[in-house]
Design a protein around this motif. Structure first.
Motif, PDB file in Angstrom:
ATOM      1  N   ALA A  81     -43.575  11.354  -7.148  1.00  0.00           N
ATOM      2  CA  ALA A  81     -42.443  11.769  -6.300  1.00  0.00           C
ATOM      3  C   ALA A  81     -41.131  11.315  -6.934  1.00  0.00           C
ATOM      4  N   LEU A  82     -41.142  10.090  -7.499  1.00  0.00           N
ATOM      5  CA  LEU A  82     -39.938   9.569  -8.172  1.00  0.00           C
ATOM      6  C   LEU A  82     -39.573  10.432  -9.382  1.00  0.00           C
ATOM      7  N   VAL A  83     -40.568  10.690 -10.223  1.00  0.00           N
ATOM      8  CA  VAL A  83     -40.320  11.448 -11.462  1.00  0.00           C
ATOM      9  C   VAL A  83     -39.737  12.815 -11.117  1.00  0.00           C
ATOM     10  N   GLN A  84     -40.348  13.447 -10.128  1.00  0.00           N
ATOM     11  CA  GLN A  84     -39.939  14.811  -9.818  1.00  0.00           C
ATOM     12  C   GLN A  84     -38.599  14.861  -9.065  1.00  0.00           C
ATOM     13  N   ASN A  85     -38.406  13.937  -8.112  1.00  0.00           N
ATOM     14  CA  ASN A  85     -37.221  14.055  -7.259  1.00  0.00           C
ATOM     15  C   ASN A  85     -36.036  13.220  -7.713  1.00  0.00           C
ATOM     16  N   LYS A  86     -36.278  12.070  -8.345  1.00  0.00           N
ATOM     17  CA  LYS A  86     -35.145  11.264  -8.829  1.00  0.00           C
ATOM     18  C   LYS A  86     -34.707  11.725 -10.223  1.00  0.00           C
ATOM     19  N   TYR A  87     -35.702  12.102 -11.056  1.00  0.00           N
ATOM     20  CA  TYR A  87     -35.375  12.426 -12.449  1.00  0.00           C
ATOM     21  C   TYR A  87     -35.413  13.932 -12.747  1.00  0.00           C
ATOM     22  N   ASN A  88     -35.834  14.706 -11.756  1.00  0.00           N
ATOM     23  CA  ASN A  88     -35.915  16.168 -11.933  1.00  0.00           C
ATOM     24  C   ASN A  88     -36.735  16.590 -13.147  1.00  0.00           C
ATOM     25  N   VAL A  89     -37.812  15.871 -13.377  1.00  0.00           N
ATOM     26  CA  VAL A  89     -38.738  16.223 -14.452  1.00  0.00           C
ATOM     27  C   VAL A  89     -40.062  16.563 -13.783  1.00  0.00           C
ATOM     28  N   ASP A  90     -40.746  17.582 -14.266  1.00  0.00           N
ATOM     29  CA  ASP A  90     -42.033  17.935 -13.647  1.00  0.00           C
ATOM     30  C   ASP A  90     -43.051  16.815 -13.861  1.00  0.00           C
ATOM     31  N   ALA A  91     -43.641  16.376 -12.760  1.00  0.00           N
ATOM     32  CA  ALA A  91     -44.635  15.298 -12.810  1.00  0.00           C
ATOM     33  C   ALA A  91     -46.023  15.917 -12.951  1.00  0.00           C
ATOM     34  N   VAL A  92     -46.834  15.296 -13.798  1.00  0.00           N
ATOM     35  CA  VAL A  92     -48.234  15.740 -13.931  1.00  0.00           C
ATOM     36  C   VAL A  92     -49.146  14.571 -13.551  1.00  0.00           C
ATOM     37  N   PRO A  93     -49.544  14.495 -12.285  1.00  0.00           N
ATOM     38  CA  PRO A  93     -50.457  13.430 -11.894  1.00  0.00           C
ATOM     39  C   PRO A  93     -51.845  13.672 -12.453  1.00  0.00           C
ATOM     40  N   HIS A  94     -52.512  12.609 -12.853  1.00  0.00           N
ATOM     41  CA  HIS A  94     -53.916  12.719 -13.253  1.00  0.00           C
ATOM     42  C   HIS A  94     -54.758  12.617 -11.991  1.00  0.00           C
ATOM     43  N   VAL A  95     -55.699  13.523 -11.860  1.00  0.00           N
ATOM     44  CA  VAL A  95     -56.596  13.540 -10.698  1.00  0.00           C
ATOM     45  C   VAL A  95     -57.995  13.273 -11.235  1.00  0.00           C
ATOM     46  N   LEU A  96     -58.680  12.324 -10.615  1.00  0.00           N
ATOM     47  CA  LEU A  96     -59.973  11.867 -11.156  1.00  0.00           C
ATOM     48  C   LEU A  96     -61.152  12.278 -10.282  1.00  0.00           C
ATOM     49  N   CYS A  97     -62.325  12.347 -10.925  1.00  0.00           N
ATOM     50  CA  CYS A  97     -63.573  12.416 -10.153  1.00  0.00           C
ATOM     51  C   CYS A  97     -63.953  10.994  -9.714  1.00  0.00           C
ATOM     52  N   SER A  98     -63.999  10.068 -10.700  1.00  0.00           N
ATOM     53  CA  SER A  98     -64.512   8.707 -10.441  1.00  0.00           C
ATOM     54  C   SER A  98     -63.745   8.005  -9.338  1.00  0.00           C
ATOM     55  N   GLY A  99     -64.493   7.484  -8.403  1.00  0.00           N
ATOM     56  CA  GLY A  99     -63.890   6.636  -7.378  1.00  0.00           C
ATOM     57  C   GLY A  99     -63.297   7.387  -6.204  1.00  0.00           C
ATOM     58  N   PHE A 100     -63.373   8.706  -6.213  1.00  0.00           N
ATOM     59  CA  PHE A 100     -62.788   9.477  -5.108  1.00  0.00           C
ATOM     60  C   PHE A 100     -63.809  10.485  -4.593  1.00  0.00           C
TER      61      PHE A 100
END
Ligand code: FAD
Length: 317
Positions: A81-100
């Motif tokens: 949220a910070l990267v995208q809204n404070k810095y206006n850069v597209d954020a690419v979150p890593h989404v995992l299988c393990s642990g979720f």
């Protein structure tokens, strides 16, 4: 904007970065300083890693071993949220299988969708020693391909709960991991690439590679992927070595080779010169990759912007 749109409209090689959330109890201010430092290079997107819960053993004062389950680095969503809204850069979150569980993953993707985050990197994650007990009809994604199918289902408005009325489709661009030196569990590189092809066929739009220190691995990997019918962009991932000890820890942790010439240089140098050696090595790698017009170069900078600042200065940025 989606990563593949950034790549399609770029007239030259893009530079992107990957950062890691602070450890539990850590301070995000340090990471903000890193972000302040790297956004000046105009990255079209920044990846934020994700971490499953881990099993940690502690000795009690009575000499007994106590098992604790903890997630060492939470915070991926907030940093996105910070990267995208404070810095206006597209954020690419890593989404995992393990642990979720798949249910938790769906909730995470809903949060990302509400934040207008358009991209995710779908990965399996490593075995952290903790297998979440799956109860009450919940389920898990075993391989990255299962996670990709879940995301593509959501892109088509198919949520886990059947019969949701007017379910809003999501619209994620899905990236995946690739291994020029082979994933450590795969029996051989071609079999590994065939599983990667299956992930692309399931809906992944681009690949980011594991770090490598000899460009030949990347060029050969791209060639083999193309032969196997993988036609999506393959973004090389680079790390700048900063200490002699990394010549030993990186192969152990990431199953990659460090070329003998680089090891020799690190071995012979005083410890304070290791960073300069790492920057010079990365510079040579980048020069060659730029000459070959790779779509982007993705730097694993984690929480340290000093090496990338030195490299970018040398590159004339
Ligand atoms: P998969 O694609 O599931 O492949 C895992 C292994 O199984 C491979 O050997 C593959 O050949 C094989 N395989 C694949 N599909 C099948 C199938 N259907 N049947 C049988 N075998 C199959 N880890 C983290 O914990 N957090 C991060 O944020 C993170 N970010 C990363 C970013 C990048 C760019 C890279 C390269 C790695 C990252 N990792 C991260 C590490 C990653 O989680 C591990 O490398 C993990 O062991 C494999 O993930 P994967 O998505 O490649 O797995």
């Amino acid at each position: 904007m989606k990563v593949i749109e950034h790549l399609a409209k770029a007239s030259s090689t893009l530079i992107s970065f990957e950062i890691i959330p602070p450890k539990r109890g850590g301070d995000v201010k340090e990471l903000l300083k890193v972000l302040d430092d790297i956004v000046k290079y105009n990255p079209p997107f920044i990846d934020i890693t994700s971490h499953p819960a881990e099993v940690v053993y502690e000795e009690t004062p009575g000499g007994e071993m106590r098992m604790k389950i903890k997630r060492k680095r939470p915070g991926t969503l907030g940093i996105c949220a910070l990267v995208q809204n404070k810095y206006n850069v597209d954020a690419v979150p890593h989404v995992l299988c393990s642990g979720f569980t798949r249910e938790e993953t769906e909730d995470f993707l809903i949060e990302l969708h509400y934040l207008q985050i358009d991209n995710v990197l779908a990965i399996r994650g490593d075995d952290s020693g903790y297998k979440k007990p799956v109860k009450f009809g919940r389920s898990v994604n075993e391989y990255a391909i299962d996670l990709i199918r879940q995301i593509i289902d959501l892109n088509q408005g198919k949520y886990l709960e059947e019969g949701l009325l007017d379910a809003e489709p999501m619209d994620f661009c899905v990236g995946i991991a690739g291994y020029p030196e082979k994933h450590y569990e795969a029996p051989n590189l071609i079999t590994d690439i065939r599983y990667t092809k299956a992930k692309v066929d399931a809906g992944a739009s681009y690949i980011v590679t594991q770090m490598f220190f000899d460009n030949k691995y990347y060029f050969e990997y791209v060639e083999l992927c193309r032969k196997e019918g993988i036609n999506v962009p393959i973004i090389p991932g680079l790390k700048i070595i900063t200490s002699k000890s990394q010549a030993y820890t990186l192969p152990k942790n990431f199953y990659i080779d460090i070329p003998p010439q680089l090891v020799d240089e690190l071995e012979k140098a005083k410890p304070e010169h290791a960073l300069e050696i790492g920057v010079n090595w990365a510079y040579k790698q980048v020069e060659e990759l730029l000459n070959k017009n790779v779509p982007a170069i993705h730097f694993y900078i984690m929480q340290n912007s000093k090496p990338i600042n030195m490299l970018m200065k040398k590159l004339g940025y």
